[in-house]
Design a protein around this motif. Sequence first.
Motif, PDB file in Angstrom:
ATOM      1  N   GLY A  14       2.431  15.521  31.443  1.00 16.84           N
ATOM      2  CA  GLY A  14       2.283  16.352  32.623  1.00 16.84           C
ATOM      3  C   GLY A  14       1.086  15.997  33.473  1.00 16.84           C
ATOM      4  O   GLY A  14       0.963  16.470  34.611  1.00 16.84           O
ATOM      5  N   GLY A  15       0.207  15.188  32.941  1.00 16.32           N
ATOM      6  CA  GLY A  15      -1.001  14.792  33.653  1.00 16.32           C
ATOM      7  C   GLY A  15      -0.768  13.633  34.597  1.00 16.32           C
ATOM      8  O   GLY A  15       0.363  13.172  34.795  1.00 16.32           O
ATOM      9  N   SER A  16      -1.869  13.159  35.179  1.00 19.90           N
ATOM     10  CA  SER A  16      -1.810  12.094  36.183  1.00 19.90           C
ATOM     11  C   SER A  16      -2.828  11.004  35.886  1.00 19.90           C
ATOM     12  O   SER A  16      -3.875  11.258  35.269  1.00 19.90           O
ATOM     13  CB  SER A  16      -2.099  12.651  37.584  1.00 19.90           C
ATOM     14  N   LEU A  17      -2.514   9.815  36.334  1.00 15.20           N
ATOM     15  CA  LEU A  17      -3.441   8.682  36.309  1.00 15.20           C
ATOM     16  C   LEU A  17      -3.197   7.852  37.558  1.00 15.20           C
ATOM     17  O   LEU A  17      -2.081   7.845  38.093  1.00 15.20           O
ATOM     18  CB  LEU A  17      -3.207   7.792  35.086  1.00 15.20           C
ATOM     19  N   ARG A  18      -4.230   7.157  37.988  1.00 18.11           N
ATOM     20  CA  ARG A  18      -4.054   6.200  39.080  1.00 18.11           C
ATOM     21  C   ARG A  18      -4.503   4.824  38.598  1.00 18.11           C
ATOM     22  O   ARG A  18      -5.654   4.631  38.208  1.00 18.11           O
ATOM     23  CB  ARG A  18      -4.857   6.595  40.315  1.00 18.11           C
ATOM     24  N   LEU A  19      -3.578   3.898  38.642  1.00 17.48           N
ATOM     25  CA  LEU A  19      -3.889   2.516  38.287  1.00 17.48           C
ATOM     26  C   LEU A  19      -4.263   1.745  39.548  1.00 17.48           C
ATOM     27  O   LEU A  19      -3.751   2.015  40.636  1.00 17.48           O
ATOM     28  CB  LEU A  19      -2.681   1.852  37.623  1.00 17.48           C
ATOM     29  N   SER A  20      -5.156   0.790  39.367  1.00 16.24           N
ATOM     30  CA  SER A  20      -5.577  -0.068  40.466  1.00 16.24           C
ATOM     31  C   SER A  20      -5.291  -1.518  40.119  1.00 16.24           C
ATOM     32  O   SER A  20      -5.402  -1.918  38.959  1.00 16.24           O
ATOM     33  CB  SER A  20      -7.075   0.087  40.734  1.00 16.24           C
ATOM     34  N   CYS A  21      -4.955  -2.284  41.122  1.00 13.77           N
ATOM     35  CA  CYS A  21      -4.760  -3.730  40.984  1.00 13.77           C
ATOM     36  C   CYS A  21      -5.568  -4.386  42.084  1.00 13.77           C
ATOM     37  O   CYS A  21      -5.165  -4.374  43.248  1.00 13.77           O
ATOM     38  CB  CYS A  21      -3.286  -4.083  41.096  1.00 13.77           C
ATOM     39  N   ALA A  22      -6.717  -4.919  41.719  1.00  8.11           N
ATOM     40  CA  ALA A  22      -7.607  -5.540  42.691  1.00  8.11           C
ATOM     41  C   ALA A  22      -7.389  -7.046  42.700  1.00  8.11           C
ATOM     42  O   ALA A  22      -7.333  -7.684  41.637  1.00  8.11           O
ATOM     43  CB  ALA A  22      -9.056  -5.224  42.345  1.00  8.11           C
ATOM     44  N   VAL A  77      -4.066  -2.660  45.357  1.00 12.66           N
ATOM     45  CA  VAL A  77      -2.827  -1.882  45.318  1.00 12.66           C
ATOM     46  C   VAL A  77      -2.968  -0.847  44.206  1.00 12.66           C
ATOM     47  O   VAL A  77      -3.540  -1.141  43.146  1.00 12.66           O
ATOM     48  CB  VAL A  77      -1.619  -2.796  45.079  1.00 12.66           C
ATOM     49  N   TYR A  78      -2.442   0.339  44.454  1.00  9.92           N
ATOM     50  CA  TYR A  78      -2.553   1.431  43.512  1.00  9.92           C
ATOM     51  C   TYR A  78      -1.181   1.879  43.023  1.00  9.92           C
ATOM     52  O   TYR A  78      -0.170   1.705  43.714  1.00  9.92           O
ATOM     53  CB  TYR A  78      -3.248   2.633  44.173  1.00  9.92           C
ATOM     54  N   LEU A  79      -1.184   2.474  41.853  1.00  8.82           N
ATOM     55  CA  LEU A  79       0.004   3.149  41.347  1.00  8.82           C
ATOM     56  C   LEU A  79      -0.442   4.544  40.913  1.00  8.82           C
ATOM     57  O   LEU A  79      -1.117   4.695  39.893  1.00  8.82           O
ATOM     58  CB  LEU A  79       0.636   2.399  40.175  1.00  8.82           C
ATOM     59  N   GLN A  80      -0.104   5.525  41.728  1.00  4.33           N
ATOM     60  CA  GLN A  80      -0.393   6.908  41.386  1.00  4.33           C
ATOM     61  C   GLN A  80       0.729   7.422  40.510  1.00  4.33           C
ATOM     62  O   GLN A  80       1.898   7.393  40.920  1.00  4.33           O
ATOM     63  CB  GLN A  80      -0.511   7.761  42.654  1.00  4.33           C
ATOM     64  N   MET A  81       0.379   7.898  39.324  1.00  3.00           N
ATOM     65  CA  MET A  81       1.385   8.340  38.360  1.00  3.00           C
ATOM     66  C   MET A  81       1.168   9.817  38.076  1.00  3.00           C
ATOM     67  O   MET A  81       0.120  10.209  37.557  1.00  3.00           O
ATOM     68  CB  MET A  81       1.267   7.529  37.065  1.00  3.00           C
ATOM     69  N   ASN A  82       2.146  10.620  38.444  1.00  2.00           N
ATOM     70  CA  ASN A  82       2.086  12.069  38.225  1.00  2.00           C
ATOM     71  C   ASN A  82       3.168  12.500  37.252  1.00  2.00           C
ATOM     72  O   ASN A  82       4.126  11.757  36.993  1.00  2.00           O
ATOM     73  CB  ASN A  82       2.263  12.808  39.551  1.00  2.00           C
ATOM     74  N   SER A  83       3.015  13.698  36.723  1.00  2.00           N
ATOM     75  CA  SER A  83       4.012  14.260  35.796  1.00  2.00           C
ATOM     76  C   SER A  83       4.357  13.267  34.690  1.00  2.00           C
ATOM     77  O   SER A  83       5.530  13.015  34.402  1.00  2.00           O
ATOM     78  CB  SER A  83       5.286  14.650  36.574  1.00  2.00           C
ATOM     79  N   LEU A  84       3.335  12.715  34.094  1.00  2.00           N
ATOM     80  CA  LEU A  84       3.539  11.686  33.084  1.00  2.00           C
ATOM     81  C   LEU A  84       4.251  12.228  31.862  1.00  2.00           C
ATOM     82  O   LEU A  84       4.072  13.392  31.464  1.00  2.00           O
ATOM     83  CB  LEU A  84       2.208  11.058  32.699  1.00  2.00           C
ATOM     84  N   LYS A  85       5.067  11.368  31.273  1.00  2.00           N
ATOM     85  CA  LYS A  85       5.847  11.712  30.090  1.00  2.00           C
ATOM     86  C   LYS A  85       5.479  10.741  28.968  1.00  2.00           C
ATOM     87  O   LYS A  85       4.965   9.642  29.224  1.00  2.00           O
ATOM     88  CB  LYS A  85       7.341  11.587  30.399  1.00  2.00           C
ATOM     89  N   SER A  86       5.825  11.112  27.757  1.00  2.00           N
ATOM     90  CA  SER A  86       5.516  10.229  26.637  1.00  2.00           C
ATOM     91  C   SER A  86       6.233   8.886  26.786  1.00  2.00           C
ATOM     92  O   SER A  86       5.724   7.852  26.348  1.00  2.00           O
ATOM     93  CB  SER A  86       5.902  10.888  25.318  1.00  2.00           C
ATOM     94  N   GLY A  87       7.368   8.891  27.423  1.00  2.00           N
ATOM     95  CA  GLY A  87       8.112   7.660  27.647  1.00  2.00           C
ATOM     96  C   GLY A  87       7.456   6.704  28.627  1.00  2.00           C
ATOM     97  O   GLY A  87       7.890   5.561  28.754  1.00  2.00           O
ATOM     98  N   ASP A  88       6.406   7.168  29.302  1.00  2.00           N
ATOM     99  CA  ASP A  88       5.677   6.287  30.219  1.00  2.00           C
ATOM    100  C   ASP A  88       4.599   5.480  29.490  1.00  2.00           C
ATOM    101  O   ASP A  88       3.956   4.625  30.097  1.00  2.00           O
ATOM    102  CB  ASP A  88       5.012   7.121  31.320  1.00  2.00           C
ATOM    103  N   THR A  89       4.411   5.758  28.214  1.00  2.00           N
ATOM    104  CA  THR A  89       3.413   5.030  27.433  1.00  2.00           C
ATOM    105  C   THR A  89       3.757   3.550  27.363  1.00  2.00           C
ATOM    106  O   THR A  89       4.866   3.181  26.968  1.00  2.00           O
ATOM    107  CB  THR A  89       3.320   5.610  26.012  1.00  2.00           C
ATOM    108  N   ALA A  90       2.828   2.712  27.797  1.00  2.00           N
ATOM    109  CA  ALA A  90       3.065   1.267  27.843  1.00  2.00           C
ATOM    110  C   ALA A  90       1.803   0.583  28.341  1.00  2.00           C
ATOM    111  O   ALA A  90       0.880   1.232  28.830  1.00  2.00           O
ATOM    112  CB  ALA A  90       4.230   0.947  28.778  1.00  2.00           C
ATOM    113  N   VAL A  91       1.812  -0.733  28.240  1.00  2.00           N
ATOM    114  CA  VAL A  91       0.828  -1.541  28.950  1.00  2.00           C
ATOM    115  C   VAL A  91       1.405  -1.813  30.336  1.00  2.00           C
ATOM    116  O   VAL A  91       2.539  -2.281  30.459  1.00  2.00           O
ATOM    117  CB  VAL A  91       0.542  -2.864  28.219  1.00  2.00           C
TER     118      VAL A  91
END
Length: 125
Positions: A14-22, A77-91
Amino acid sequence: VQLQASGGGLVQAGGSLRLSCAASGRTFNTYTVGWFRQAPGKEREFVAAMRGGGITSYDKSVKGRFTISRDSAKNTVYLQMNSLKSGDTAVYYCAADRGALITSSMWRTLSYEYWGQGTLVTVSS
């Protein structure tokens, strides 16, 4: 072009993370940039991509929850990830290609010339 992915971590469902790609080495504002992910024991899979001009594509499993965006001034470039689920676990990996990829090509790992090193996202349930 060298890509550096960051922003991964441990988050509750249910939480959020933002990934960055510089990017370094050259400006990649006109490149197609994609995010892929690979869970343990699974193949690398497409998540989202954006090509120059702002055209985006998302896998149906993340559409409506994840947003890809680009900050040209920061060459990132960013990837904003909201409403995270256990199935989103990955590298999560970012990738880039000099070409303006058509949508179906955005989904394929072989379409991309440059890859970052990956950042681990762990979603706890």
